[in-house]
Scaffold this active site. Structure first.
Site, PDB file in Angstrom:
ATOM      1  N   ASP A  65      -2.747  22.033 -39.709  1.00  0.00           N
ATOM      2  CA  ASP A  65      -3.602  21.027 -40.332  1.00  0.00           C
ATOM      3  C   ASP A  65      -3.066  19.628 -40.037  1.00  0.00           C
ATOM      4  O   ASP A  65      -1.925  19.316 -40.366  1.00  0.00           O
ATOM      5  CB  ASP A  65      -3.626  21.293 -41.835  1.00  0.00           C
ATOM      6  CG  ASP A  65      -4.622  20.412 -42.537  1.00  0.00           C
ATOM      7  OD1 ASP A  65      -5.753  20.330 -42.053  1.00  0.00           O
ATOM      8  OD2 ASP A  65      -4.263  19.795 -43.545  1.00  0.00           O
ATOM      9  N   THR A  98      -9.193  16.633 -39.744  1.00  0.00           N
ATOM     10  CA  THR A  98      -8.090  15.682 -39.866  1.00  0.00           C
ATOM     11  C   THR A  98      -7.304  15.545 -38.566  1.00  0.00           C
ATOM     12  O   THR A  98      -6.657  14.534 -38.348  1.00  0.00           O
ATOM     13  CB  THR A  98      -7.139  16.102 -40.999  1.00  0.00           C
ATOM     14  OG1 THR A  98      -6.805  17.471 -40.812  1.00  0.00           O
ATOM     15  CG2 THR A  98      -7.784  15.925 -42.338  1.00  0.00           C
ATOM     16  N   THR A  99      -7.338  16.569 -37.721  1.00  0.00           N
ATOM     17  CA  THR A  99      -6.709  16.430 -36.410  1.00  0.00           C
ATOM     18  C   THR A  99      -7.645  15.644 -35.492  1.00  0.00           C
ATOM     19  O   THR A  99      -7.202  14.723 -34.792  1.00  0.00           O
ATOM     20  CB  THR A  99      -6.441  17.814 -35.781  1.00  0.00           C
ATOM     21  OG1 THR A  99      -5.954  18.692 -36.780  1.00  0.00           O
ATOM     22  CG2 THR A  99      -5.429  17.723 -34.670  1.00  0.00           C
ATOM     23  N   ASP A 399      -9.347  23.756 -46.868  1.00  0.00           N
ATOM     24  CA  ASP A 399     -10.194  23.194 -45.803  1.00  0.00           C
ATOM     25  C   ASP A 399     -11.582  23.832 -45.819  1.00  0.00           C
ATOM     26  O   ASP A 399     -12.589  23.148 -45.686  1.00  0.00           O
ATOM     27  CB  ASP A 399      -9.557  23.421 -44.424  1.00  0.00           C
ATOM     28  CG  ASP A 399      -8.651  22.263 -44.037  1.00  0.00           C
ATOM     29  OD1 ASP A 399      -8.196  21.568 -44.966  1.00  0.00           O
ATOM     30  OD2 ASP A 399      -8.408  22.041 -42.837  1.00  0.00           O
TER      31      ASP A 399
HETATM   32  P1  ADP Z   1      -9.344  19.618 -37.434  1.00  0.00           P
HETATM   33  O1  ADP Z   1      -8.096  19.455 -38.233  1.00  0.00           O
HETATM   34  O2  ADP Z   1      -9.763  18.335 -36.815  1.00  0.00           O
HETATM   35  O3  ADP Z   1     -10.442  20.297 -38.172  1.00  0.00           O
HETATM   36  P2  ADP Z   1      -9.192  21.986 -35.886  1.00  0.00           P
HETATM   37  O4  ADP Z   1      -7.928  22.520 -35.328  1.00  0.00           O
HETATM   38  O5  ADP Z   1      -9.817  22.662 -37.043  1.00  0.00           O
HETATM   39  O6  ADP Z   1      -8.955  20.489 -36.192  1.00  0.00           O
HETATM   40  O7  ADP Z   1     -10.238  21.941 -34.689  1.00  0.00           O
HETATM   41  C1  ADP Z   1     -11.533  21.497 -34.856  1.00  0.00           C
HETATM   42  C2  ADP Z   1     -12.259  21.486 -33.533  1.00  0.00           C
HETATM   43  O8  ADP Z   1     -12.298  22.785 -32.979  1.00  0.00           O
HETATM   44  C3  ADP Z   1     -13.695  21.040 -33.735  1.00  0.00           C
HETATM   45  O9  ADP Z   1     -14.026  20.117 -32.731  1.00  0.00           O
HETATM   46  C4  ADP Z   1     -14.480  22.331 -33.578  1.00  0.00           C
HETATM   47  O10 ADP Z   1     -15.759  22.076 -33.047  1.00  0.00           O
HETATM   48  C5  ADP Z   1     -13.627  23.130 -32.636  1.00  0.00           C
HETATM   49  N1  ADP Z   1     -13.808  24.568 -32.794  1.00  0.00           N
HETATM   50  C6  ADP Z   1     -13.579  25.305 -33.899  1.00  0.00           C
HETATM   51  N2  ADP Z   1     -13.841  26.613 -33.690  1.00  0.00           N
HETATM   52  C7  ADP Z   1     -14.247  26.715 -32.401  1.00  0.00           C
HETATM   53  C8  ADP Z   1     -14.652  27.799 -31.558  1.00  0.00           C
HETATM   54  N3  ADP Z   1     -14.699  29.043 -32.006  1.00  0.00           N
HETATM   55  N4  ADP Z   1     -14.987  27.523 -30.291  1.00  0.00           N
HETATM   56  C9  ADP Z   1     -14.929  26.265 -29.843  1.00  0.00           C
HETATM   57  N5  ADP Z   1     -14.546  25.216 -30.553  1.00  0.00           N
HETATM   58  C10 ADP Z   1     -14.212  25.414 -31.829  1.00  0.00           C
HETATM   59 MG    MG Z   2     -10.561  22.218 -38.972  1.00  0.00          MG
END
Ligand code: ADP
Ligand code: MG
Length: 532
Positions: A65, A98-99, A399
């Site tokens: 996160d 948040t990332t 989250d």
């Molecule tokens: P954050 O802390 O920003 O939420 P995450 O590590 O949760 O970061 O990553 C979020 C990103 O990953 C988003 O841009 C989302 O669209 C993408 N994402 C999540 N699941 C998938 C998936 N199964 N396939 C492709 N992209 C994904």
């Molecule tokens: Mg996320």
């Protein structure tokens, strides 16, 4: 130190002698902030890596996160701290993304630094970025799909997307329904515009696996009942929550009582016994059979003797209830906290069908179910094999809850997997052709900066970022709005078929907050050390 000569001896041209300083200051701020953004880049997306964070006292946290990573990171540079704040702001506003927000900010800063190198004025850049951010939100709104809160499947899909990028991703199909049900229980879907996540209590319990995590419709205390002779199961419970102490009274001031012989000693003990017995009898008289006791910092909230009496009278006791939890407890079972024995009256007690001590994993918890007037609260009992797993599971559930909250706040969904960012980039590019001069330049730079999300997602999934982004761009220009990175297949497909969806609010708030941070960073031309 630069010299600022305001005196009359030098010519007027000397006043702003040190013209290079603001530029180099800006450069160093941007470099520092970008270093922070780069450090979390590898954590983005479902194939992102996790960070192991070691604190000064040796505690270890494993997390994916962004907000947690940055919050625990020791950041010295003041400009880099702005990104930590940015991540926190996104956490408060949306809870997820948040990332992404930090990665976008880093990329925008990169773009800004290139524009600065071309000699464009920082104010012009920041203003153009601001309007580009607004335009991006409009574009996102245009491609979003409305979602109804009764559409449980859609809510579930977005919760799963959020959980998929976590350490606990293999349990996402189990945790997502819990998150959706929890939020739906604490709100009225017809009228709600926000969710108070304080009404969802997450309780960690060591032992078992995450699969054993459950939603409890009622109250759970993560401790066993006090004493050994008391009941461990009470049906038709009458519950009282007290804030006063069941222990010998103390004087307000520090004083000493000198006891010099046995008879005096005996009297002190007798008095104490009579005093406590009187209190316990009054509690029993009110019909109470489950007593909750708030933790006291001044003295023991419950003396051993009082506990003995309570156990004798078959009153179940749960002690050391944290002050912060009192509100939640009262709301859940609809009771009033009782501050003195005079107010310990039957009307201040709450009723519940069953209060029971159950063994969960390696220890015991107390569950209160079937409250007569239940409030709109719910507890989630999270289970896991180690503290590290439990902590990360709790953060991930948080989250997922936030994702559902976003959908309650703004009922619209967009595709994930880099699709929205590429769509924004293409449309902004198109739009920039209608602009002229420096603004067009800045819009184009902003559009290119948005491509950082798909390119990072591709990079983290082991794909070729340049090839992926080029093909994505191609497909989006041809009108495939939902073409995104399918990390499971390692290809570009319609991401809606993969059920990868996220709330609109997460993306719009990320773009807006990132642009705001970049704007304020560009406006800084000096760092001054304060005297304090
Ligand atoms: P954050 O802390 O920003 O939420 P995450 O590590 O949760 O970061 O990553 C979020 C990103 O990953 C988003 O841009 C989302 O669209 C993408 N994402 C999540 N699941 C998938 C998936 N199964 N396939 C492709 N992209 C994904
Ligand atoms: Mg996320």
């Amino acid at each position: 130190m630069p010299e600022y000569s305001i005196g009359s001896t030098s010519g007027r041209g000397d006043v702003f002698k040190d013209k290079d300083k603001p530029a180099s200051m800006r450069e160093s701020n941007i470099t520092a902030a970008k270093a922070v953004a780069d450090s979390v880049r590898t954590s983005l997306g479902p194939k992102g890596m996790d960070k192991m964070i070691q604190s000064g006292n040796g505690d270890v946290t494993i997390t994916n996160d962004g907000a947690t990573i940055l919050n625990q990171m020791k950041v010295l540079h003041p400009a880099a701290k702005m990104l930590v704040e940015l991540s926190k702001a996104q956490d408060i506003e949306a809870g997820d993304g948040t990332t992404s927000v930090v990665v976008i900010a880093g990329s925008l800063l990169d773009a800004a630094s290139n524009l600065l190198a071309k000699g464009i004025h920082p104010m012009q850049i920041s203003e153009s970025f601001q309007s580009a951010a607004l335009k991006s939100c409009e574009i996102l709104q245009g491609i979003s799909q409305p979602v109804d809160l009764s559409n449980k499947e859609a809510l579930m899909k977005s919760a799963i997307t959020s959980l998929n990028s976590k350490v606990v991703s293999q349990y996402s199909s189990l945790l997502a329904p819990i998150a959706v049900d929890a939020v739906m229980k604490v709100i009225d879907p017809a009228v709600a515009t926000n969710v108070d996540l304080n009404d969802v209590k997450i309780i960690q319990q060591l032992g078992g696996t995450i699969e054993d995590t459950e939603l409890v419709d009622g109250l759970v205390f993560s401790k066993r009942s006090a004493g050994s002779g008391g009941p461990s199961k009470v049906e038709k419970a009458k519950i009282g929550l007290i804030q006063f102490c069941l222990s010998p009274p103390k004087t307000d001031m520090d004083n000493q009582v000198v006891v010099s012989d046995y008879s005096q000693m005996d009297r002190v003990l007798r008095e104490e016994r009579a005093y406590l017995l009187n209190l316990v009898k009054q509690i029993k008289k009110a019909g109470c059979n489950v007593l909750l006791i708030q933790k006291s910092i001044l003295r023991d909230a419950l003396s051993d003797l009082a506990l003995h009496f309570l156990n004798k009278m078959k009153i179940m006791v749960i002690k050391d209830i944290e002050r912060d939890d009192v509100e939640f407890v009262c709301k859940s079972i609809n009771c009033k906290p009782i501050a003195s024995i005079d107010h310990f009256l039957p009307e201040n007690l709450a009723s519940a069908e069953l209060v029971e001590e159950v063994v969960v994993g390696t220890s015991k918890v107390v569950k209160v179910t079937g409250a007569a007037n239940p409030g709109k609260t719910v507890s989630v009992l999270v289970r896991g094999t180690s503290k590290l797993v439990l902590d990360e599971a709790e953060r991930s559930i948080h989250d997922a809850l936030c994702v559902i909250r976003c959908l309650v706040k703004e009922r619209a969904l967009i595709a994930g997997g880099g699709a929205p960012e590429i769509e924004v980039a293409c449309r902004l590019m198109e739009y920039s052709r209608t602009l002229t001069g420096v603004e067009a330049y800045c819009f184009r730079a902003f559009a290119e900066a948005m491509e950082v999300i798909p390119s990072t997602l591709a990079e983290n999934a082991g794909l070729n970022p340049i090839a992926v982004v080029t093909e994505l761009r191609n497909r989006h220009v041809q009108g495939e709005k939902a073409a995104g990175i399918n990390v499971r297949k390692g290809a570009i497909t319609n991401i809606l078929d993969e059920n990868v969806v996220q709330p609109l609010l997460v993306s719009t708030s990320a773009i807006q907050l990132a642009a705001e941070t970049v704007q304020s960073m560009l406006k800084i031309d000096d760092i001054v050390i304060s005297m304090r």
